[in-house]
Motif scaffolding. Sequence first.
Motif, PDB file in Angstrom:
ATOM      1  N   PHE A  56       0.827  -1.203   0.000  1.00  8.84           N
ATOM      2  CA  PHE A  56       0.000   0.000   0.000  1.00  8.84           C
ATOM      3  C   PHE A  56       0.863   1.255   0.000  1.00  8.84           C
ATOM      4  O   PHE A  56       0.486   2.282  -0.582  1.00  8.84           O
ATOM      5  CB  PHE A  56      -0.956   0.000   1.196  1.00  8.84           C
ATOM      6  CG  PHE A  56      -2.249  -0.711   0.928  1.00  8.84           C
ATOM      7  CD1 PHE A  56      -3.268  -0.082   0.222  1.00  8.84           C
ATOM      8  CD2 PHE A  56      -2.441  -2.013   1.349  1.00  8.84           C
ATOM      9  CE1 PHE A  56      -4.461  -0.741  -0.038  1.00  8.84           C
ATOM     10  CE2 PHE A  56      -3.629  -2.686   1.095  1.00  8.84           C
ATOM     11  CZ  PHE A  56      -4.651  -2.054   0.394  1.00  8.84           C
ATOM     12  N   PHE A  57       2.020   1.168   0.648  1.00  7.83           N
ATOM     13  CA  PHE A  57       2.985   2.268   0.552  1.00  7.83           C
ATOM     14  C   PHE A  57       3.381   2.475  -0.912  1.00  7.83           C
ATOM     15  O   PHE A  57       3.399   3.596  -1.418  1.00  7.83           O
ATOM     16  CB  PHE A  57       4.211   1.940   1.400  1.00  7.83           C
ATOM     17  CG  PHE A  57       5.423   2.776   1.088  1.00  7.83           C
ATOM     18  CD1 PHE A  57       5.533   4.073   1.553  1.00  7.83           C
ATOM     19  CD2 PHE A  57       6.464   2.260   0.323  1.00  7.83           C
ATOM     20  CE1 PHE A  57       6.651   4.846   1.267  1.00  7.83           C
ATOM     21  CE2 PHE A  57       7.581   3.014   0.030  1.00  7.83           C
ATOM     22  CZ  PHE A  57       7.673   4.320   0.503  1.00  7.83           C
ATOM     23  N   SER A  58       3.692   1.373  -1.599  1.00 11.59           N
ATOM     24  CA  SER A  58       4.038   1.448  -3.016  1.00 11.59           C
ATOM     25  C   SER A  58       2.867   1.963  -3.844  1.00 11.59           C
ATOM     26  O   SER A  58       3.049   2.734  -4.793  1.00 11.59           O
ATOM     27  CB  SER A  58       4.478   0.071  -3.527  1.00 11.59           C
ATOM     28  OG  SER A  58       5.629  -0.385  -2.850  1.00 11.59           O
ATOM     29  N   LEU A  59       1.652   1.543  -3.469  1.00  9.54           N
ATOM     30  CA  LEU A  59       0.461   2.011  -4.177  1.00  9.54           C
ATOM     31  C   LEU A  59       0.312   3.529  -4.026  1.00  9.54           C
ATOM     32  O   LEU A  59      -0.045   4.230  -4.986  1.00  9.54           O
ATOM     33  CB  LEU A  59      -0.783   1.309  -3.640  1.00  9.54           C
ATOM     34  CG  LEU A  59      -2.119   1.711  -4.279  1.00  9.54           C
ATOM     35  CD1 LEU A  59      -2.123   1.370  -5.769  1.00  9.54           C
ATOM     36  CD2 LEU A  59      -3.280   1.026  -3.563  1.00  9.54           C
ATOM     37  N   GLY A  60       0.612   4.027  -2.829  1.00  5.47           N
ATOM     38  CA  GLY A  60       0.578   5.469  -2.623  1.00  5.47           C
ATOM     39  C   GLY A  60       1.545   6.182  -3.541  1.00  5.47           C
ATOM     40  O   GLY A  60       1.238   7.261  -4.077  1.00  5.47           O
ATOM     41  N   THR A  91       3.190  11.345   8.917  1.00  2.63           N
ATOM     42  CA  THR A  91       2.753   9.958   8.712  1.00  2.63           C
ATOM     43  C   THR A  91       3.611   8.969   9.497  1.00  2.63           C
ATOM     44  O   THR A  91       3.115   7.919   9.910  1.00  2.63           O
ATOM     45  CB  THR A  91       2.784   9.607   7.213  1.00  2.63           C
ATOM     46  OG1 THR A  91       4.057   9.975   6.650  1.00  2.63           O
ATOM     47  CG2 THR A  91       1.683  10.334   6.464  1.00  2.63           C
ATOM     48  N   THR A  92       4.876   9.281   9.724  1.00  4.51           N
ATOM     49  CA  THR A  92       5.707   8.421  10.569  1.00  4.51           C
ATOM     50  C   THR A  92       5.180   8.413  12.001  1.00  4.51           C
ATOM     51  O   THR A  92       5.131   7.365  12.658  1.00  4.51           O
ATOM     52  CB  THR A  92       7.172   8.890  10.560  1.00  4.51           C
ATOM     53  OG1 THR A  92       7.688   8.796   9.227  1.00  4.51           O
ATOM     54  CG2 THR A  92       8.031   8.039  11.483  1.00  4.51           C
ATOM     55  N   TRP A 108      -3.471   0.513   8.835  1.00  5.33           N
ATOM     56  CA  TRP A 108      -2.095   0.467   8.317  1.00  5.33           C
ATOM     57  C   TRP A 108      -2.087   0.757   6.817  1.00  5.33           C
ATOM     58  O   TRP A 108      -1.182   1.441   6.319  1.00  5.33           O
ATOM     59  CB  TRP A 108      -1.480  -0.902   8.584  1.00  5.33           C
ATOM     60  CG  TRP A 108      -1.178  -1.176  10.021  1.00  5.33           C
ATOM     61  CD1 TRP A 108      -1.953  -1.863  10.912  1.00  5.33           C
ATOM     62  CD2 TRP A 108      -0.012  -0.766  10.744  1.00  5.33           C
ATOM     63  NE1 TRP A 108      -1.353  -1.900  12.135  1.00  5.33           N
ATOM     64  CE2 TRP A 108      -0.155  -1.245  12.066  1.00  5.33           C
ATOM     65  CE3 TRP A 108       1.133  -0.051  10.406  1.00  5.33           C
ATOM     66  CZ2 TRP A 108       0.810  -1.029  13.048  1.00  5.33           C
ATOM     67  CZ3 TRP A 108       2.095   0.165  11.379  1.00  5.33           C
ATOM     68  CH2 TRP A 108       1.927  -0.315  12.678  1.00  5.33           C
ATOM     69  N   ALA A 109      -3.076   0.237   6.114  1.00  6.35           N
ATOM     70  CA  ALA A 109      -3.138   0.440   4.667  1.00  6.35           C
ATOM     71  C   ALA A 109      -3.293   1.926   4.335  1.00  6.35           C
ATOM     72  O   ALA A 109      -2.602   2.457   3.451  1.00  6.35           O
ATOM     73  CB  ALA A 109      -4.297  -0.363   4.074  1.00  6.35           C
ATOM     74  N   ILE A 110      -4.178   2.621   5.055  1.00  9.19           N
ATOM     75  CA  ILE A 110      -4.415   4.038   4.783  1.00  9.19           C
ATOM     76  C   ILE A 110      -3.168   4.873   5.049  1.00  9.19           C
ATOM     77  O   ILE A 110      -2.744   5.697   4.224  1.00  9.19           O
ATOM     78  CB  ILE A 110      -5.598   4.556   5.627  1.00  9.19           C
ATOM     79  CG1 ILE A 110      -6.900   3.904   5.165  1.00  9.19           C
ATOM     80  CG2 ILE A 110      -5.704   6.083   5.528  1.00  9.19           C
ATOM     81  CD1 ILE A 110      -8.097   4.213   6.046  1.00  9.19           C
ATOM     82  N   VAL A 111      -2.553   4.667   6.214  1.00  7.75           N
ATOM     83  CA  VAL A 111      -1.369   5.462   6.567  1.00  7.75           C
ATOM     84  C   VAL A 111      -0.200   5.118   5.652  1.00  7.75           C
ATOM     85  O   VAL A 111       0.615   5.988   5.311  1.00  7.75           O
ATOM     86  CB  VAL A 111      -0.997   5.249   8.044  1.00  7.75           C
ATOM     87  CG1 VAL A 111       0.266   6.039   8.405  1.00  7.75           C
ATOM     88  CG2 VAL A 111      -2.141   5.697   8.946  1.00  7.75           C
TER      89      VAL A 111
END
Length: 438
Positions: A56-60, A91-92, A108-111
């Motif tokens: 999800f980080f990569s998706l962001g 965000t951290t 976790w996915a949203i952040v």
Amino acid sequence: MSDAATVNHAARRVQAVYFTLLTGNTLAASLIWGVNTLFLLDAGLTNLEAFAANAFFSLGMVIFEVPTGVVADTLGRRMSYLLGTVTLAVTTALYYMLWVMHSPFWAWAIVSVLLGLGFTFFSGAVEAWLVDALTATGYTGSLERVFGRGMAVSGAAMFIGSLGGGAIAQLTDLGVPFVLRAVILMLMFIVAAFVMRDLGFTPAGRAHPWQATKRVMRESVKYGVRRPAVRFVMFASFFTTGVGFYVFYALQPYLVELWGDPNAYTIAGLAAAILSGSQVLGGLIAPWVRARFRRRTTTIMLSLVVSSLVLVAFGITRSFWVAFVLLIVWGLVDAASGPVQRAYLNDMIPSAQRATVLSFDSLLGSAGGAVIQPVLGRSADIWGYPGSLILSGGIQILAAPFLWLSRRQHPAADVAGDLQPSADAPADIPLSGEGDRG
């Protein structure tokens, strides 16, 4: 002409600012790199969920790469960097709160998506700022040397941050490195506000943002996606970056597993520190490696093959010390070729579209991370980390045909050794767009 003769005072100052920003960013980021996967698992996530959070980080990054690249190309590279530090700091801090509260996966996915937003403000912008500023100050030395030194500097910061983060987590808990990261990012905001200035590039400004966005996007497609030599390098990033994301974070728990103590957080930090040491050495030898081959793509493709074989070897070995040596080799190979690939890509992109095209390259790499990481995370749940690492090597080698296709276009950048003296398009880019269908 030697590089010493091609560096004036203004160019040295530009490099000093670049190295300072790299040091601060890398130190902040690397405090958590050694313990990130353990942090997620400690929060109650499975391997699949932990690497899905990374996905999800990569998706962001996929979602926000081009918009933030446009910010850098319209409002300025400095503005993009400042926005990135603030976003990442906030965000951290949110990540830390999720760990404290043992939050559900959806949180976790949203952040994680918002973390990706923070990093996209950095990707392309700082690199584009450096190249434009060097051109404006009359620097005519090799980009490989500057990128190589930058990699060595950031590698040293990563070494300190990774070991420090693991040791701090061992002495306190897994959340403290995240708090320290947020603090350092805010300090970097203050530093950049005083020392970073856009040189060699005039932001389009705020008067007509929609028109500026359309112009930048149109020209970025022209000089990026529609140019085969650039396009194929970016397609290769889907596989190499996607696998790289997974392997970097999977090696933390895998080495702890081989060590035999699940609470040995220092070993996880050591894994990232080993890579940082390899990065320092690899960055320093990058110009030497480049000089061994006439074409840049030869260096890039050889490193890809060796790196893929090392990943397979990771999956076969059951010895901590053999894995330790393989980790050094993997880091050295990637670090030595990294500056070469970045110089190759930069030499094919004109200044005005550089940040956005580089961001699109990062976008494709992030897309690879979003797709590949959950697959490899699930494979770790089924076959363990060894099986997932063997699969990683098989997926990464799929980048080779795309690099070969880029090479087949015979771009001038493949044999170039110095920085393009002009901020305009390199000579082998057809400005009309009519001759660029090969």
